[in-house]
Design an enzyme around this catalytic site. Structure first.
Site, PDB file in Angstrom:
ATOM      1  N   ASP A   1       3.378  16.964  35.557  1.00  0.00           N
ATOM      2  CA  ASP A   1       4.817  17.218  35.664  1.00  0.00           C
ATOM      3  C   ASP A   1       5.648  16.029  35.158  1.00  0.00           C
ATOM      4  O   ASP A   1       6.795  15.858  35.516  1.00  0.00           O
ATOM      5  CB  ASP A   1       5.197  17.550  37.109  1.00  0.00           C
ATOM      6  CG  ASP A   1       4.808  16.442  38.067  1.00  0.00           C
ATOM      7  OD1 ASP A   1       4.170  15.465  37.612  1.00  0.00           O
ATOM      8  OD2 ASP A   1       5.142  16.541  39.250  1.00  0.00           O
TER       9      ASP A   1
ATOM     10  N   HIS B   1      -2.101   0.532  11.029  1.00  0.00           N
ATOM     11  CA  HIS B   1      -1.406   1.181  12.139  1.00  0.00           C
ATOM     12  C   HIS B   1      -1.964   0.701  13.480  1.00  0.00           C
ATOM     13  O   HIS B   1      -2.075   1.477  14.425  1.00  0.00           O
ATOM     14  CB  HIS B   1      -1.509   2.707  12.023  1.00  0.00           C
ATOM     15  CG  HIS B   1      -0.717   3.251  10.865  1.00  0.00           C
ATOM     16  ND1 HIS B   1      -0.937   4.493  10.322  1.00  0.00           N
ATOM     17  CD2 HIS B   1       0.293   2.717  10.145  1.00  0.00           C
ATOM     18  CE1 HIS B   1      -0.097   4.693   9.320  1.00  0.00           C
ATOM     19  NE2 HIS B   1       0.653   3.627   9.191  1.00  0.00           N
TER      20      HIS B   1
ATOM     21  N   ASP C   1       5.388  -5.616  13.700  1.00  0.00           N
ATOM     22  CA  ASP C   1       6.204  -4.585  13.039  1.00  0.00           C
ATOM     23  C   ASP C   1       6.877  -3.822  14.163  1.00  0.00           C
ATOM     24  O   ASP C   1       6.217  -3.060  14.885  1.00  0.00           O
ATOM     25  CB  ASP C   1       5.310  -3.672  12.184  1.00  0.00           C
ATOM     26  CG  ASP C   1       6.106  -2.629  11.399  1.00  0.00           C
ATOM     27  OD1 ASP C   1       7.279  -2.363  11.758  1.00  0.00           O
ATOM     28  OD2 ASP C   1       5.541  -2.071  10.446  1.00  0.00           O
TER      29      ASP C   1
ATOM     30  N   ASP D   1      13.700  -1.269  11.202  1.00  0.00           N
ATOM     31  CA  ASP D   1      12.258  -1.361  10.924  1.00  0.00           C
ATOM     32  C   ASP D   1      12.007  -2.729  10.296  1.00  0.00           C
ATOM     33  O   ASP D   1      12.286  -2.939   9.117  1.00  0.00           O
ATOM     34  CB  ASP D   1      11.877  -0.215   9.965  1.00  0.00           C
ATOM     35  CG  ASP D   1      10.375  -0.135   9.721  1.00  0.00           C
ATOM     36  OD1 ASP D   1       9.629  -0.886  10.372  1.00  0.00           O
ATOM     37  OD2 ASP D   1       9.962   0.688   8.883  1.00  0.00           O
TER      38      ASP D   1
ATOM     39  N   HIS E   1      -0.526  -0.024   0.874  1.00  0.00           N
ATOM     40  CA  HIS E   1       0.583   0.884   1.197  1.00  0.00           C
ATOM     41  C   HIS E   1       1.723   0.689   0.207  1.00  0.00           C
ATOM     42  O   HIS E   1       1.666  -0.174  -0.660  1.00  0.00           O
ATOM     43  CB  HIS E   1       1.062   0.689   2.640  1.00  0.00           C
ATOM     44  CG  HIS E   1       1.578  -0.681   2.967  1.00  0.00           C
ATOM     45  ND1 HIS E   1       2.821  -1.127   2.583  1.00  0.00           N
ATOM     46  CD2 HIS E   1       1.016  -1.718   3.652  1.00  0.00           C
ATOM     47  CE1 HIS E   1       3.006  -2.353   3.033  1.00  0.00           C
ATOM     48  NE2 HIS E   1       1.919  -2.752   3.678  1.00  0.00           N
TER      49      HIS E   1
ATOM     50  N   HIS F   1      10.376   2.836   2.258  1.00  0.00           N
ATOM     51  CA  HIS F   1      10.650   4.245   2.573  1.00  0.00           C
ATOM     52  C   HIS F   1      12.093   4.338   3.012  1.00  0.00           C
ATOM     53  O   HIS F   1      12.706   3.341   3.404  1.00  0.00           O
ATOM     54  CB  HIS F   1       9.700   4.738   3.673  1.00  0.00           C
ATOM     55  CG  HIS F   1       9.669   3.843   4.882  1.00  0.00           C
ATOM     56  ND1 HIS F   1      10.603   3.898   5.885  1.00  0.00           N
ATOM     57  CD2 HIS F   1       8.820   2.823   5.247  1.00  0.00           C
ATOM     58  CE1 HIS F   1      10.331   2.988   6.804  1.00  0.00           C
ATOM     59  NE2 HIS F   1       9.265   2.299   6.439  1.00  0.00           N
TER      60      HIS F   1
ATOM     61  N   HIS G   1      10.744   6.866   9.151  1.00  0.00           N
ATOM     62  CA  HIS G   1      10.442   7.333   7.792  1.00  0.00           C
ATOM     63  C   HIS G   1      11.414   8.486   7.566  1.00  0.00           C
ATOM     64  O   HIS G   1      11.143   9.629   7.916  1.00  0.00           O
ATOM     65  CB  HIS G   1       8.985   7.783   7.663  1.00  0.00           C
ATOM     66  CG  HIS G   1       8.020   6.652   7.881  1.00  0.00           C
ATOM     67  ND1 HIS G   1       6.705   6.822   8.207  1.00  0.00           N
ATOM     68  CD2 HIS G   1       8.191   5.309   7.811  1.00  0.00           C
ATOM     69  CE1 HIS G   1       6.109   5.639   8.334  1.00  0.00           C
ATOM     70  NE2 HIS G   1       6.999   4.711   8.099  1.00  0.00           N
TER      71      HIS G   1
ATOM     72  N   TYR H   1      -3.346  -7.965   2.872  1.00  0.00           N
ATOM     73  CA  TYR H   1      -4.279  -7.751   3.998  1.00  0.00           C
ATOM     74  C   TYR H   1      -5.678  -8.101   3.532  1.00  0.00           C
ATOM     75  O   TYR H   1      -6.265  -7.400   2.708  1.00  0.00           O
ATOM     76  CB  TYR H   1      -4.201  -6.299   4.476  1.00  0.00           C
ATOM     77  CG  TYR H   1      -2.771  -5.856   4.693  1.00  0.00           C
ATOM     78  CD1 TYR H   1      -2.100  -6.158   5.879  1.00  0.00           C
ATOM     79  CD2 TYR H   1      -2.069  -5.186   3.683  1.00  0.00           C
ATOM     80  CE1 TYR H   1      -0.770  -5.782   6.061  1.00  0.00           C
ATOM     81  CE2 TYR H   1      -0.743  -4.808   3.859  1.00  0.00           C
ATOM     82  CZ  TYR H   1      -0.104  -5.113   5.040  1.00  0.00           C
ATOM     83  OH  TYR H   1       1.206  -4.749   5.206  1.00  0.00           O
TER      84      TYR H   1
ATOM     85  N   ARG I   1       2.791  -9.014   6.532  1.00  0.00           N
ATOM     86  CA  ARG I   1       3.801  -8.087   6.006  1.00  0.00           C
ATOM     87  C   ARG I   1       5.174  -8.679   6.317  1.00  0.00           C
ATOM     88  O   ARG I   1       5.381  -9.242   7.397  1.00  0.00           O
ATOM     89  CB  ARG I   1       3.667  -6.691   6.639  1.00  0.00           C
ATOM     90  CG  ARG I   1       4.705  -5.707   6.118  1.00  0.00           C
ATOM     91  CD  ARG I   1       4.337  -4.229   6.360  1.00  0.00           C
ATOM     92  NE  ARG I   1       4.181  -3.862   7.742  1.00  0.00           N
ATOM     93  CZ  ARG I   1       3.017  -3.688   8.363  1.00  0.00           C
ATOM     94  NH1 ARG I   1       1.874  -3.850   7.697  1.00  0.00           N
ATOM     95  NH2 ARG I   1       2.970  -3.344   9.630  1.00  0.00           N
TER      96      ARG I   1
ATOM     97  N   GLU J   1       9.005  -7.320   6.241  1.00  0.00           N
ATOM     98  CA  GLU J   1       9.742  -6.050   6.083  1.00  0.00           C
ATOM     99  C   GLU J   1      11.193  -6.219   6.498  1.00  0.00           C
ATOM    100  O   GLU J   1      11.488  -6.662   7.614  1.00  0.00           O
ATOM    101  CB  GLU J   1       9.089  -4.960   6.943  1.00  0.00           C
ATOM    102  CG  GLU J   1       9.848  -3.648   6.912  1.00  0.00           C
ATOM    103  CD  GLU J   1       9.115  -2.517   7.623  1.00  0.00           C
ATOM    104  OE1 GLU J   1       8.325  -2.795   8.535  1.00  0.00           O
ATOM    105  OE2 GLU J   1       9.344  -1.349   7.240  1.00  0.00           O
TER     106      GLU J   1
HETATM  107  N1  GLY Z   1       7.031   0.712  11.038  1.00  0.00           N
HETATM  108  C1  GLY Z   1       6.632   1.721  10.170  1.00  0.00           C
HETATM  109  C2  GLY Z   1       6.686   1.288   8.774  1.00  0.00           C
HETATM  110  O1  GLY Z   1       6.851   0.118   8.508  1.00  0.00           O
HETATM  111  O2  GLY Z   1       6.630   2.082   7.883  1.00  0.00           O
HETATM  112 MN    MN Z   2       8.611   0.506   7.321  1.00  0.00          MN
HETATM  113 MN    MN Z   3       7.677  -1.280   9.883  1.00  0.00          MN
END
Ligand code: GLY
Ligand code: MN
Ligand code: MN
Length: 443
Positions: free
Chosen positions: A49, A249, A266, A277, A356, A360, A367, A394, A411, A413
Site C-alpha cells: 500500500d 548507469h 552525475d 543534469d 555514449h 541530449h 532526456h 572511461y 564525465r 556535463e
Molecule cells: N543523467 C543522465 C544523462 O546524463 O544522460
Molecule cells: Mn545527460
Molecule cells: Mn547526467
C-alpha cells in the site's frame, strides 16, 4: 491587475496569461476542428500500500501546471476543459488538499472543469463528429482503453447521425516539437534547477573525505537539493568512486571511495518539473594526480570544443563530432589507441573509451522530448533549445591499457541553451582542475 485599477487607464490592459494558457492556445490552433485528450500520469504502487512519490505527466504538466493525479485535459473547439478529482473533505484529511473542478478552473485558467467521474459520459459527445482525435496512443493504458470505449460509444450513435473521428494523430509529435523550444518561463525554471544542482555538486565536492562512502556524497546532494526547494532528484543520481565510474548507469552508490581515485557524480535536481543534469569528476583527496589531470584536461577540451560547435543553424550532431575528435586525439596521446585519428573515428575504435553520445535535449524530462533527426538529416539547432554537453572518458583495466590509467572514469556535463550567436552555459559548478582543487581546499 484588478479591473477597478485598470479602469483608470485609457486602454484596458490584457489580463496576463499564464504560459500554460499560451501553450494550450497554440495547441488548440494546431488541432483546429479536432479534439485532443491528454491525461496526467497515474499514481504507481511501489509495494503493497505504498506508492512511488507522485510525478505528473510531462506533457500534461506543460499544458496545465495542474499537480494532481487523476486528471485529464480535453482541448476542443478553442476551449480547455479539465476533468479532475472532486473536493472530498474526508480524503483531504488523509491525503491533503485537492483543488476540485471549481477552484482548478479559476486557478489554472481552464474554460471549464468537471469531476473526473463525468469524463466517461462526456467524452463520446466531445469526440463525435470531430474529424481528428489527437491522442498519445500507448502512453497510458487506462487512457487508451477509455478512448476506445468512447470511440465505440460514438459508433453506437450512428443511427442518430454521429460519427467518430476518422483520423487519430499522435499528439506527441506536435507536443515534442513545441517542447523542444523553451519559452522564457521554462528557461527561468531551468536556470533555477541548474543553480540548485550546481550548489549540490559544490557541497558534495566540499564534503568529500578520505575513507568516505559514495552514499555520503549522495546524501549531500539530496540535502542541498531539498534545502533549496527543489522537488528532489530529476533522475537516479550516480555517485561512482574509481572504476565504478566506468559503469555508465552505475546506481549502487554504496562503496567506499578510493583514496587515490576519482569520483564521478552525475546528479541534477527537479524544479517545477524541470530537470538540471550535471556531471562532475574530482579526486577524492582533493588534488588530481598527473595521470588523472591529463585525462581530465582531454575531457574538458572535448567539452570546450563541443560547446564551441553549438549555435543556431548548427546540426545537433556537430558538438558530438567535435568532442569525439578531441577525445580521440587524447586517446592517441595517452597511448590508449594508436593510428590516424580520422581512421580511429571512422572505424569507431574510440568507442571503447567513449561509448555514449555527447548530449541530449533537456527539459521536463531529463532526456527531453524532441526529435534528433528528421529523416536522414540531423536537427538544426535553434534559439531556445536546451541540451547537455557531456563528453567522457572511461578506461577499464585491460592488458593493453597503460596501468596508470586503469579505472579512470571521467564525465563533465553541463547544460546550455542555444542562442543566435552560439550558446549560453547556465550550469555553474567548479569545472576546471584549478576550480575543483580550489573548491575542495577551501572547506
Ligand atoms: N543523467 C543522465 C544523462 O546524463 O544522460
Ligand atoms: Mn545527460
Ligand atoms: Mn547526467
Amino acid at each position: 491587475m484588478t479591473s477597478s485599477r485598470a479602469s483608470h487607464k485609457k486602454t484596458v490592459p490584457q489580463k496576463r496569461r499564464r504560459p500554460q494558457e499560451l501553450r494550450r492556445a497554440r495547441l488548440l490552433a494546431h488541432i483546429g476542428a479536432g479534439v485532443a485528450v491528454i491525461p496526467t500520469a497515474a499514481e504507481k504502487v511501489r509495494n503493497r500500500d505504498t506508492s512511488y512519490p507522485y510525478r505528473f505527466d510531462s506533457d500534461f504538466w506543460y499544458l496545465t501546471a495542474f499537480p494532481e493525479p487523476d486528471a485529464v485535459l480535453v482541448l476542443v473547439d478553442g476551449r480547455s476543459i479539465l476533468f479532475c478529482r472532486e473536493k472530498n473533505a474526508e480524503r483531504e484529511v488523509w491525503e491533503g488538499f485537492r483543488y476540485g473542478p471549481e477552484a482548478a478552473k479559476e486557478v489554472f485558467g481552464f474554460d471549464a472543469a468537471f469531476p473526473l467521474s463525468a469524463l466517461e459520459a462526456q467524452l463520446p459527445p466531445l469526440l463525435a463528429d470531430r474529424p481528428t482525435l489527437w491522442h498519445s496512443l500507448g502512453q497510458d493504458a487506462a487512457n487508451d482503453a477509455r478512448i476506445v470505449r468512447a470511440l465505440n460509444a460514438v459508433r453506437g450513435m450512428a443511427r442518430v447521425g454521429k460519427r467518430p473521428p476518422a483520423l487519430i494523430h499522435d499528439l506527441r509529435q506536435t507536443l515534442d516539437a513545441m517542447r523542444l523550444i523553451k519559452d522564457d518561463a521554462e528557461l527561468t525554471l531551468m536556470r533555477q534547477a541548474a543553480d540548485i544542482a550546481a550548489a549540490g555538486h559544490l557541497r558534495a565536492m566540499r564534503a568529500c573525505r578520505l575513507g568516505g562512502f559514495e552514499y555520503e556524497l549522495e546524501a549531500e546532494l539530496s540535502y542541498e537539493f531539498r534545502r533549496r526547494g527543489a522537488t528532489g532528484h530529476a533522475y537516479a543520481p550516480i555517485v561512482a568512486g574509481g572504476g565504478n565510474a566506468c559503469v555508465l548507469h552505475y546506481a549502487d552508490n554504496d562503496k567506499r571511495l578510493p583514496d587515490a581515485g576519482l569520483v564521478l557524480i552525475d546528479a541534477g535536481c527537479e524544479v517545477q518539473g524541470y530537470a538540471a543534469d550535471i556531471s562532475r569528476t574530482f579526486p577524492v583527496k582533493g588534488r588530481f594526480s598527473a595521470a588523472q589531470k591529463d585525462c581530465y584536461e582531454i575531457v574538458l577540451a572535448a567539452q570546450t570544443a563541443a560547446v564551441a560547435a553549438i549555435h543556431s543553424g548548427a546540426e545537433f550532431n556537430a558538438p558530438h563530432e567535435a568532442a569525439v575528435r578531441v577525445l580521440t586525439e587524447g586517446m592517441v596521446a595517452l597511448r590508449l589507441l594508436s593510428g590516424a585519428v580520422d581512421g580511429l573515428i571512422e572505424s569507431g575504435a574510440y568507442q571503447r573509451f567513449y561509448m555514449h553520445r555527447t548530449g541530449h535535449w533537456l527539459g521536463l524530462d531529463v532526456h527531453d522530448a524532441g526529435d534528433y533527426k528528421q529523416g536522414e538529416a540531423w536537427m538544426s539547432l535553434a534559439p531556445g533549445m536546451t541540451l547537455t554537453v557531456e563528453p567522457g572518458l572511461y578506461i577499464r583495466p585491460a592488458p593493453d591499457v597503460p596501468k596508470h590509467l586503469h579505472n579512470i572514469g571521467i564525465r563533465i556535463e553541463d547544460d546550455v541553451v542555444v542562442t543566435e550567436q552560439g550558446c549560453r552555459m547556465y550550469t555553474h559548478a567548479p569545472r576546471t582542475v584549478a576550480e575543483i582543487e580550489a573548491a575542495m581546499q577551501s572547506v
